[in-house]
Design a protein around this motif. Structure first.
Motif, PDB file in Angstrom:
ATOM      1  N   LEU A  59       1.034  -1.227  -0.068  1.00 42.89           N
ATOM      2  CA  LEU A  59       0.134   0.305   0.014  1.00 42.89           C
ATOM      3  C   LEU A  59       0.686   1.239   0.121  1.00 42.89           C
ATOM      4  O   LEU A  59       0.226   2.276  -0.704  1.00 42.89           O
ATOM      5  CB  LEU A  59      -0.875  -0.084   1.153  1.00 42.89           C
ATOM      6  CG  LEU A  59      -1.992  -0.845   1.337  1.00 42.89           C
ATOM      7  CD1 LEU A  59      -2.698  -0.975   2.308  1.00 42.89           C
ATOM      8  CD2 LEU A  59      -3.093  -0.667   0.029  1.00 42.89           C
ATOM      9  N   ALA A  60       2.038   1.155   0.590  1.00 34.98           N
ATOM     10  CA  ALA A  60       2.694   2.556   0.720  1.00 34.98           C
ATOM     11  C   ALA A  60       3.094   3.214  -0.436  1.00 34.98           C
ATOM     12  O   ALA A  60       2.976   4.234  -0.411  1.00 34.98           O
ATOM     13  CB  ALA A  60       3.893   2.174   1.829  1.00 34.98           C
ATOM     14  N   PRO A  61       3.889   2.274  -1.244  1.00 34.30           N
ATOM     15  CA  PRO A  61       4.264   3.368  -2.398  1.00 34.30           C
ATOM     16  C   PRO A  61       2.832   3.809  -3.224  1.00 34.30           C
ATOM     17  O   PRO A  61       3.055   4.679  -4.150  1.00 34.30           O
ATOM     18  CB  PRO A  61       4.850   2.191  -3.421  1.00 34.30           C
ATOM     19  CG  PRO A  61       4.438   1.130  -2.756  1.00 34.30           C
ATOM     20  CD  PRO A  61       4.269   1.018  -1.514  1.00 34.30           C
ATOM     21  N   ILE A  62       1.553   3.002  -3.424  1.00 33.94           N
ATOM     22  CA  ILE A  62       0.508   3.670  -4.098  1.00 33.94           C
ATOM     23  C   ILE A  62      -0.001   4.925  -3.174  1.00 33.94           C
ATOM     24  O   ILE A  62      -0.014   5.879  -4.092  1.00 33.94           O
ATOM     25  CB  ILE A  62      -0.395   2.487  -3.961  1.00 33.94           C
ATOM     26  CG1 ILE A  62      -0.121   1.295  -4.598  1.00 33.94           C
ATOM     27  CG2 ILE A  62      -1.858   2.965  -4.631  1.00 33.94           C
ATOM     28  CD1 ILE A  62      -1.107   0.177  -4.644  1.00 33.94           C
ATOM     29  N   ILE A  63       0.003   5.022  -1.974  1.00 35.30           N
ATOM     30  CA  ILE A  63      -0.349   6.034  -1.346  1.00 35.30           C
ATOM     31  C   ILE A  63       0.672   7.261  -1.381  1.00 35.30           C
ATOM     32  O   ILE A  63       0.137   8.290  -1.780  1.00 35.30           O
ATOM     33  CB  ILE A  63      -0.825   5.561   0.239  1.00 35.30           C
ATOM     34  CG1 ILE A  63      -1.761   4.590   0.378  1.00 35.30           C
ATOM     35  CG2 ILE A  63      -1.201   6.833   1.135  1.00 35.30           C
ATOM     36  CD1 ILE A  63      -3.083   4.917  -0.275  1.00 35.30           C
ATOM     37  N   ARG A  64       1.785   7.002  -1.213  1.00 32.56           N
ATOM     38  CA  ARG A  64       2.812   7.792  -1.484  1.00 32.56           C
ATOM     39  C   ARG A  64       2.791   8.559  -2.796  1.00 32.56           C
ATOM     40  O   ARG A  64       2.898   9.629  -2.889  1.00 32.56           O
ATOM     41  CB  ARG A  64       4.250   7.211  -1.120  1.00 32.56           C
ATOM     42  CG  ARG A  64       5.272   8.147  -1.175  1.00 32.56           C
ATOM     43  CD  ARG A  64       6.601   7.688  -0.861  1.00 32.56           C
ATOM     44  NE  ARG A  64       6.827   7.022   0.463  1.00 32.56           N
ATOM     45  CZ  ARG A  64       6.923   5.966   0.736  1.00 32.56           C
ATOM     46  NH1 ARG A  64       6.771   4.767  -0.261  1.00 32.56           N
ATOM     47  NH2 ARG A  64       6.910   5.404   2.011  1.00 32.56           N
ATOM     48  N   GLY A  65       2.768   7.636  -3.964  1.00 36.52           N
ATOM     49  CA  GLY A  65       2.705   8.280  -5.228  1.00 36.52           C
ATOM     50  C   GLY A  65       1.564   9.141  -5.456  1.00 36.52           C
ATOM     51  O   GLY A  65       1.483  10.131  -6.136  1.00 36.52           O
ATOM     52  N   TRP A  66       0.292   8.684  -4.998  1.00 35.63           N
ATOM     53  CA  TRP A  66      -1.186   9.407  -4.992  1.00 35.63           C
ATOM     54  C   TRP A  66      -0.915  10.745  -4.388  1.00 35.63           C
ATOM     55  O   TRP A  66      -1.203  11.722  -4.926  1.00 35.63           O
ATOM     56  CB  TRP A  66      -2.004   8.631  -4.611  1.00 35.63           C
ATOM     57  CG  TRP A  66      -3.571   9.134  -5.088  1.00 35.63           C
ATOM     58  CD1 TRP A  66      -3.958   9.041  -6.154  1.00 35.63           C
ATOM     59  CD2 TRP A  66      -4.187  10.120  -4.241  1.00 35.63           C
ATOM     60  NE1 TRP A  66      -5.308   9.791  -6.164  1.00 35.63           N
ATOM     61  CE2 TRP A  66      -5.329  10.475  -4.866  1.00 35.63           C
ATOM     62  CE3 TRP A  66      -4.091  10.671  -2.845  1.00 35.63           C
ATOM     63  CZ2 TRP A  66      -6.519  11.221  -4.496  1.00 35.63           C
ATOM     64  CZ3 TRP A  66      -5.148  11.576  -2.490  1.00 35.63           C
ATOM     65  CH2 TRP A  66      -6.099  11.738  -3.277  1.00 35.63           C
TER      66      TRP A  66
END
Length: 507
Positions: free
Chosen positions: A349-356
């Motif tokens: 989840l972390a890279p998805i949320i950080r990217g968004w």
């Protein structure tokens, strides 16, 4: 000459090769800026013959590109070190007479329910395209319009977002304006090959190679049109064909997505007629169904954002509903997956949320939806169901899964005028590229004077930056234990460590 041993690829002096390629690219850029295309062509030939350019191109497609593990029609997903050196020799021998293989077609679903065909070249063809792009890119960077931001080094969607804010804010009387939301019908599939080849700044042998490259991706119904989506050089070719459309009327372009700004006295039909004429010369046309004139007070979507001028004249940009729902769908699929534990879900989840959050950091994020509170709470409830985790562990995993990013509404700083990464101003571009990162990565880059901690080169937007833990302890986040390095440098650091362990191993 480096011997073709399996371990020698990692020992290549990449720093020296990158400097050689960049020096030639800078000279090509300056030659075109000075109007000396003959000199630019000679420099392009020199670059294409260079060992450095061949090696850089092969490393790019086999180690750095996002699609590096996607196979072409030959089924090859990767090359061993020896095969990479052999490919370098093949490029040297056949660069002027390169013949493209058939492309592998992969259907990709679109938002409107239709599909587009991704056409994937073989690794060898990708390496040739990357080599050609190294020569073409600096030449055309000298000619591209300042308001073109898509698929260009040193430019991003946030530059386009800022241009919209500048043109629609209260100081610019944005409340009185309208916009043309331009949609080009099947842009990549309908670009005339002649429109691309006539505008190429390149030696004749390169033009012939590009011609074969374009022909490899055509359909029987349109044999003289289209640039294959999936090729490394395709976005650049599309930019070359569309370059100049920005000059028709005040506008901003990101690849084939465009917004034209209309003052109250501007005639929308007249502007559209000029656009149609421009596109017709390139065998393209606008989508009558999707192209529309919209009042700024009604709001419109562009590049994943919704832009709107409030009734009091204030300009606002927010994440679009479609963009938010797409992100939520990805998060939901991970959170509801029963096959992985909470710790693995948190890491996914972390890279998805950080990217968004990074993408939208210059938006207004005051809506409850955009805070992601409901998604965060739902994740916490799912994680809390795992009996092996206590409350403290659940809280930490959810916190790690939803990294916080500071927001600076409308504070993005645009690239200066027509500056280019090939103009030689390394200080400006390395500082600018450092701003792509935040938190401890940004601070580490600043401490390192915006240079890679391993190879010492200034940052470029071509390669991602990783944080390296010097003592290999990924729980030790002390600043003295962190080094900001290029993605490839990070790989080589760990490869060297594995080699040293192998040398000391009793086996």
């Amino acid at each position: 000459m480096i011997s073709h041993k399996s371990e020698s690829w990692e020992k290549v002096n990449w720093k020296s090769l990158q400097k050689t390629v960049f020096t030639l690219q800078k000279r090509i850029y300056k030659a075109v800026c000075a109007g000396d295309k003959r000199k630019a062509n000679n420099l392009q030939k020199l670059l294409l013959r260079s060992y450095a350019a061949r090696m850089i191109a092969i490393r790019q497609v086999t180690q750095l590109n996002a699609g590096k593990k996607t196979a072409g029609i030959d089924g090859k997903k990767a090359l061993k070190s020896k095969e990479r050196f052999e490919l370098a020799e093949t490029l040297k021998a056949n660069q002027k007479t390169w013949k493209h293989s058939t492309l592998r077609e992969i259907p990709i679903p679109k938002k409107d329910g239709t599909t587009r065909m991704l056409k994937v070249p073989t690794i060898s063809d990708r390496a040739w395209q990357c080599l050609i792009k190294l020569a073409l890119d600096p030449a055309h960077e000298a000619t591209f319009h300042a308001r073109s931001y898509g698929f260009r080094r040193g430019r991003s969607a946030q530059d386009a977002q800022k241009i919209l804010q500048i043109n629609l804010r209260s100081f610019a009387h944005g409340i009185d304006k309208r916009v043309i939301e331009l949609d080009i019908e099947k842009c990549f599939d309908r670009i005339a090959h002649k429109a691309i080849l006539d505008r190429l700044i390149a030696p004749q042998t390169v033009k012939q190679g590009i011609f074969h490259c374009l022909k490899a991706g055509t359909t029987p119904e349109f044999p003289d049109q289209g640039t294959p989506q999936g090729g490394i050089v395709s976005p650049l070719l599309a930019n070359i064909a569309l370059n100049g459309i920005e000059a028709i009327h005040p506008s901003v372009r990101y690849a084939d997505d465009m917004i034209f700004f209309l003052k109250p006295e501007d005639d929308a039909e007249r502007v559209l007629d000029k656009i149609k004429t421009f596109l017709a010369e390139r065998s393209m046309k606008i989508s009558e169904k999707k192209t529309k004139v919209t009042a700024t007070t009604s709001g419109f979507d562009f590049l994943g954002w919704n832009f709107k001028v409030q009734t009091n004249g204030t300009f606002k940009s927010r994440p679009s509903r479609g963009n938010y729902l797409a992100m939520r769908k990805k998060v939901k699929a991970i959170v509801n997956c029963s096959n992985i534990c909470a710790e693995d879900k948190s890491k996914k989840l972390a890279p998805i949320i950080r990217g968004w959050r990074n993408y939208h950091k210059y938006c207004a994020m005051d809506k409850a939806r955009d805070s992601l509170w409901s998604i965060n709470h739902r994740t916490w409830k799912v994680f809390n169901k795992e009996e092996s985790l206590n409350r403290y562990q659940v809280d930490n995993l959810v916190k790690a899964a939803f990294p916080t990013i500071s927001y600076s509404e409308n504070r993005f700083v645009n690239v200066q005028g027509e500056k280019s990464p090939y103009d030689g101003d390394l200080t400006y571009w390395s500082k600018r590229n450092s701003k792509l990162y935040d938190g401890i990565t940004a601070q580490t880059l600043k401490n390192q004077h915006h240079s890679c901690g391993h190879c010492g080169l200034k940052l470029t937007s071509e390669e991602k930056i990783h944080l390296h833990h010097i003592d290999s302890n990924h729980k030790n986040w002390k600043r003295t234990n962190l080094l900001a390095v290029h993605e490839s440098c990070h790989d080589y650091i760990h490869m060297s460590k594995r080699e040293r362990k192998g040398e000391t191993s009793p086996n």
